[in-house]
Design a protein around this motif. Structure first.
Motif, PDB file in Angstrom:
ATOM      1  N   SER A 121       0.677  -0.974  -0.109  1.00 15.55           N
ATOM      2  CA  SER A 121       0.106  -0.037  -0.004  1.00 15.55           C
ATOM      3  C   SER A 121       0.681   1.323  -0.023  1.00 15.55           C
ATOM      4  O   SER A 121       0.564   2.180  -0.667  1.00 15.55           O
ATOM      5  N   LYS A 122       1.875   1.249   0.605  1.00 15.10           N
ATOM      6  CA  LYS A 122       2.736   2.248   0.715  1.00 15.10           C
ATOM      7  C   LYS A 122       3.516   2.659  -0.654  1.00 15.10           C
ATOM      8  O   LYS A 122       3.954   3.631  -1.017  1.00 15.10           O
ATOM      9  N   LEU A 123       3.699   1.643  -1.324  1.00 14.14           N
ATOM     10  CA  LEU A 123       4.175   1.695  -2.905  1.00 14.14           C
ATOM     11  C   LEU A 123       3.339   2.510  -3.698  1.00 14.14           C
ATOM     12  O   LEU A 123       3.419   3.289  -4.487  1.00 14.14           O
ATOM     13  N   PHE A 124       1.822   2.110  -3.380  1.00 17.14           N
ATOM     14  CA  PHE A 124       0.779   2.759  -4.152  1.00 17.14           C
ATOM     15  C   PHE A 124       0.727   4.173  -3.693  1.00 17.14           C
ATOM     16  O   PHE A 124       0.477   4.877  -4.776  1.00 17.14           O
ATOM     17  N   ILE A 125       0.847   4.395  -2.389  1.00 13.36           N
ATOM     18  CA  ILE A 125       0.926   5.946  -2.063  1.00 13.36           C
ATOM     19  C   ILE A 125       2.103   6.676  -2.584  1.00 13.36           C
ATOM     20  O   ILE A 125       2.033   7.859  -2.952  1.00 13.36           O
ATOM     21  N   LYS A 126       3.040   6.112  -3.095  1.00 14.54           N
ATOM     22  CA  LYS A 126       4.274   6.809  -3.562  1.00 14.54           C
ATOM     23  C   LYS A 126       3.732   7.142  -4.722  1.00 14.54           C
ATOM     24  O   LYS A 126       4.320   8.491  -5.340  1.00 14.54           O
ATOM     25  N   GLN A 127       2.943   6.616  -5.460  1.00 17.80           N
ATOM     26  CA  GLN A 127       2.591   7.001  -7.002  1.00 17.80           C
ATOM     27  C   GLN A 127       1.299   7.817  -6.960  1.00 17.80           C
ATOM     28  O   GLN A 127       0.383   8.099  -7.849  1.00 17.80           O
ATOM     29  N   ASN A 128       0.691   8.308  -5.705  1.00 19.28           N
ATOM     30  CA  ASN A 128      -0.322   8.908  -5.158  1.00 19.28           C
ATOM     31  C   ASN A 128      -1.494   7.894  -5.852  1.00 19.28           C
ATOM     32  O   ASN A 128      -2.652   8.521  -6.327  1.00 19.28           O
ATOM     33  N   TYR A 130      -4.060   6.105  -4.628  1.00 19.05           N
ATOM     34  CA  TYR A 130      -4.760   5.729  -3.095  1.00 19.05           C
ATOM     35  C   TYR A 130      -5.748   4.630  -3.080  1.00 19.05           C
ATOM     36  O   TYR A 130      -6.209   4.092  -2.224  1.00 19.05           O
ATOM     37  N   SER A 131      -6.446   4.713  -4.455  1.00 19.20           N
ATOM     38  CA  SER A 131      -7.589   3.670  -4.560  1.00 19.20           C
ATOM     39  C   SER A 131      -6.814   2.234  -4.535  1.00 19.20           C
ATOM     40  O   SER A 131      -7.630   1.504  -4.148  1.00 19.20           O
ATOM     41  N   SER A 132      -5.689   1.921  -5.211  1.00 16.82           N
ATOM     42  CA  SER A 132      -5.121   0.766  -5.201  1.00 16.82           C
ATOM     43  C   SER A 132      -4.715   0.510  -3.776  1.00 16.82           C
ATOM     44  O   SER A 132      -4.748  -0.857  -3.555  1.00 16.82           O
ATOM     45  N   ALA A 133      -4.362   1.408  -3.168  1.00 15.18           N
ATOM     46  CA  ALA A 133      -3.818   1.127  -1.654  1.00 15.18           C
ATOM     47  C   ALA A 133      -5.071   0.757  -0.538  1.00 15.18           C
ATOM     48  O   ALA A 133      -4.721   0.111   0.366  1.00 15.18           O
ATOM     49  N   GLU A 134      -6.156   1.366  -0.942  1.00 13.87           N
ATOM     50  CA  GLU A 134      -7.044   1.168   0.113  1.00 13.87           C
ATOM     51  C   GLU A 134      -7.447  -0.473   0.481  1.00 13.87           C
ATOM     52  O   GLU A 134      -7.548  -0.483   1.595  1.00 13.87           O
ATOM     53  N   PRO A 135      -7.849  -1.089  -0.416  1.00 17.11           N
ATOM     54  CA  PRO A 135      -8.196  -2.547  -0.532  1.00 17.11           C
ATOM     55  C   PRO A 135      -7.025  -3.220   0.539  1.00 17.11           C
ATOM     56  O   PRO A 135      -7.497  -3.912   1.566  1.00 17.11           O
ATOM     57  N   TYR A 136      -6.052  -3.070   0.087  1.00 14.53           N
ATOM     58  CA  TYR A 136      -5.104  -3.795   1.074  1.00 14.53           C
ATOM     59  C   TYR A 136      -4.985  -3.249   2.511  1.00 14.53           C
ATOM     60  O   TYR A 136      -4.847  -4.256   3.168  1.00 14.53           O
ATOM     61  N   LEU A 159      -3.414   1.473  11.107  1.00 15.99           N
ATOM     62  CA  LEU A 159      -4.347   2.394  11.056  1.00 15.99           C
ATOM     63  C   LEU A 159      -4.168   3.663  10.755  1.00 15.99           C
ATOM     64  O   LEU A 159      -5.016   4.434   9.918  1.00 15.99           O
ATOM     65  N   LYS A 160      -3.038   4.283  11.143  1.00 13.22           N
ATOM     66  CA  LYS A 160      -2.754   5.637  10.691  1.00 13.22           C
ATOM     67  C   LYS A 160      -2.638   5.665   9.082  1.00 13.22           C
ATOM     68  O   LYS A 160      -3.180   6.768   8.556  1.00 13.22           O
ATOM     69  N   THR A 161      -2.148   4.802   8.357  1.00 13.28           N
ATOM     70  CA  THR A 161      -1.975   4.742   6.914  1.00 13.28           C
ATOM     71  C   THR A 161      -3.373   4.672   6.554  1.00 13.28           C
ATOM     72  O   THR A 161      -3.503   5.360   5.382  1.00 13.28           O
ATOM     73  N   TYR A 162      -4.150   3.921   6.971  1.00 15.57           N
ATOM     74  CA  TYR A 162      -5.413   3.640   6.166  1.00 15.57           C
ATOM     75  C   TYR A 162      -6.171   4.992   6.389  1.00 15.57           C
ATOM     76  O   TYR A 162      -6.874   5.216   5.510  1.00 15.57           O
ATOM     77  N   SER A 163      -6.340   5.656   7.564  1.00 17.91           N
ATOM     78  CA  SER A 163      -6.712   7.043   7.866  1.00 17.91           C
ATOM     79  C   SER A 163      -6.452   7.923   7.095  1.00 17.91           C
ATOM     80  O   SER A 163      -7.154   8.638   6.393  1.00 17.91           O
ATOM     81  N   THR A 164      -5.082   7.998   6.731  1.00 20.67           N
ATOM     82  CA  THR A 164      -4.464   8.948   5.705  1.00 20.67           C
ATOM     83  C   THR A 164      -4.881   8.679   4.268  1.00 20.67           C
ATOM     84  O   THR A 164      -5.470   9.611   3.537  1.00 20.67           O
ATOM     85  N   LEU A 169      -9.154  10.319  -0.313  1.00 24.88           N
ATOM     86  CA  LEU A 169     -10.243   9.649  -1.122  1.00 24.88           C
ATOM     87  C   LEU A 169     -11.413  10.302  -0.679  1.00 24.88           C
ATOM     88  O   LEU A 169     -12.317   9.769  -1.233  1.00 24.88           O
ATOM     89  N   LYS A 170     -11.211  11.323   0.339  1.00 20.92           N
ATOM     90  CA  LYS A 170     -12.324  11.954   0.543  1.00 20.92           C
ATOM     91  C   LYS A 170     -13.428  11.100   1.315  1.00 20.92           C
ATOM     92  O   LYS A 170     -14.899  11.521   1.367  1.00 20.92           O
ATOM     93  N   LYS A 171     -12.992  10.038   2.105  1.00 16.27           N
ATOM     94  CA  LYS A 171     -14.091   9.186   2.691  1.00 16.27           C
ATOM     95  C   LYS A 171     -13.699   9.664   4.315  1.00 16.27           C
ATOM     96  O   LYS A 171     -13.203   9.078   5.161  1.00 16.27           O
TER      97      LYS A 171
END
Length: 243
Positions: A121-128, A130-136, A159-164, A169-171
């Motif tokens: 998920s952190k690798l997906f975040i590096k690419q911004n 966030y949609s791909s990072a969320e399910p993991y 939990l912190k990463t998921y919250s971010t 994603l405006k959720k």
């Protein structure tokens, strides 16, 4: 027929011996190139390290068959060296495989599963992305909250990463729920820390009291010590005259 049977047996033994030699050679190659790769990695010679790890992966696949979990160490290194070269899409591809192998392990390790998904998920975040990072992250949070063996620090980071990601994603509602869980956890951690500090203080006070008590006992023993017996009085001249 006997001669033919003998030839067949001999041929089978020869093939087995050759296979065994090949396996030994492959094992040696895996070990040597893994070590060489780590040396290049330590020197930050990323391209050379990547070639070594890629070769290890090829040898493992040839020896054990495609998709063998024995290639996991090389895959993890390939993730690292690709990240170091800012080749994030390639790193994501390798990390996906790491996650798949970890989930298919004979003996499941919840901590390892959470960590590998968090890393992906952190690798997906590096690419911004966030949609791909969320399910993991969502899957990791479920495991982290369910499994008591998950370390507190790992659960908090997840939990912190998921919250971010949810915020990105405006959720907002989902993010607030996760943040509320984090706040509860922080209060629990603080309470536990306070109990530990109180226990330390009580233990110290008890130790100090024992030392003081022993000191008082020693002082009391000195005060209660009987006076030394004096020897017979020396008769003076005056007392002799009175007699």
């Amino acid at each position: 027929a006997s001669q033919n049977h003998g030839k067949a047996v001999r041929s089978t033994y020869e093939v087995a011996a050759q296979t065994q030699q090949a396996i030994l050679a492959q094992n040696k190659a895996v070990e040597q190139y893994l070590n060489l790769g780590t040396k290049y990695e330590a020197k930050k010679e990323w391209a050379s390290a990547e070639k070594c790890y890629a070769y290890v992966l090829q040898v493992v696949n040839r020896r054990d068959g495609p998709g063998s979990a024995n290639g996991l160490p090389a895959l993890k290194h390939l993730v690292s060296v690709n990240v170091a070269q800012n080749k994030i899409p390639e790193a994501i591809g390798f990390q996906r495989t790491v996650v798949a192998f970890t989930e298919r392990a004979k003996k499941l390790d919840p901590q390892a599963i959470v960590q590998t998904k968090l890393d992906l998920s952190k690798l997906f975040i590096k690419q911004n992305d966030y949609s791909s990072a969320e399910p993991y992250l969502q899957q990791s949070v479920v495991i982290a909250q369910k499994e008591t063996a998950i370390p507190r620090a790992q659960r908090t980071t997840t939990l912190k990463t998921y919250s971010t990601v949810l915020r990105k994603l405006k959720k907002t509602t989902e993010a607030k729920a996760i943040e509320a869980t984090l706040a509860e956890q922080a209060l629990e951690d603080e309470a536990v820390a306070n109990k530990k500090d109180q226990a330390k203080d009580d233990s110290k006070a008890e130790a100090d009291a024992k030392v003081e008590q022993k000191s008082e006992e020693k002082t009391s023993q000195k005060e209660e010590k009987p006076a030394e017996k004096s020897g017979p009085a020396v008769e003076t001249k005056a007392s002799a005259e009175i007699k």
